[in-house]
Write an enzyme that holds these catalytic residues in place. Sequence first.
Site, PDB file in Angstrom:
ATOM      1  CD  GLU A 143      45.883  32.919  44.976  1.00 19.16           C
ATOM      2  OE1 GLU A 143      46.889  32.558  44.251  1.00 19.16           O
ATOM      3  OE2 GLU A 143      44.852  32.961  44.664  1.00 19.16           O
ATOM      4  CB  CYS A 196      43.283  33.141  38.251  1.00 20.09           C
ATOM      5  SG  CYS A 196      42.260  32.203  37.450  1.00 20.09           S
ATOM      6  CG  HIS A 248      43.555  30.690  42.519  1.00 21.49           C
ATOM      7  ND1 HIS A 248      43.463  32.156  42.822  1.00 21.49           N
ATOM      8  CD2 HIS A 248      43.075  30.489  41.408  1.00 21.49           C
ATOM      9  CE1 HIS A 248      42.358  32.296  41.976  1.00 21.49           C
ATOM     10  NE2 HIS A 248      42.075  31.579  41.050  1.00 21.49           N
TER      11      HIS A 248
END
Length: 196
Positions: free
Chosen positions: A172, A78, A170
Amino acid sequence: MAVIGVLALQGDYEAHAAALRRAGAEPREVRRAAELDGLDGLVIPGGESTSMLRLMEYYGLMPPLAAFGGRKPIFGTCAGAILLASEVLNPPQPSLGLIDMAVERNAYGRQLDSRVARITDHQLGGGELEAVFIRAPIIRRAGAGCRVLATYLGDPVLVESGLHMAATFHPELTPDDRIHRRFLEKVAAWTQAEAR
Ligand code: GLN
């Protein structure tokens, strides 16, 4: 075990460190140029690319990060993808230029600015990918050297270019560690190639 730095100036670096640990690497927070020494790769997290850029410039990190990226793999997610791009739009801002691509910031517009999407068009193996988009950029142009690993609504959302990787979402923030593992495979391949 690969030692992977996570640029920890701003944004969700802690979630990346946890994801890297789950994927089998040893994460290390990076705030100063000297902390790049001894790393096998680096993650630039999501957050706010303008704030991150200001801090990178303030701490004199742009030249050392660009030099690191000339030698070692970097994965930007991002805001991190925005910082890796060669061209940033809406508005234009400086970047590391490590991946030949043009990204438009906050490009999904207001109503759809954050969402969880299911991605079926990807090359990671296994079933669909859950992708969290938060005020995400769109990759408007992916250069000839880019390999598109996933698309969403027709646009590339995960690309690989030489040593580097970039995601506009994202990875993560979901328990699925396929993307972090993919990055660690790149790091391992590169570390082996370098040792020969
Ligand atoms: N909108 C942010 C930017 O332009 C990126 C958002 C994110 O990293 N989740 O930098």
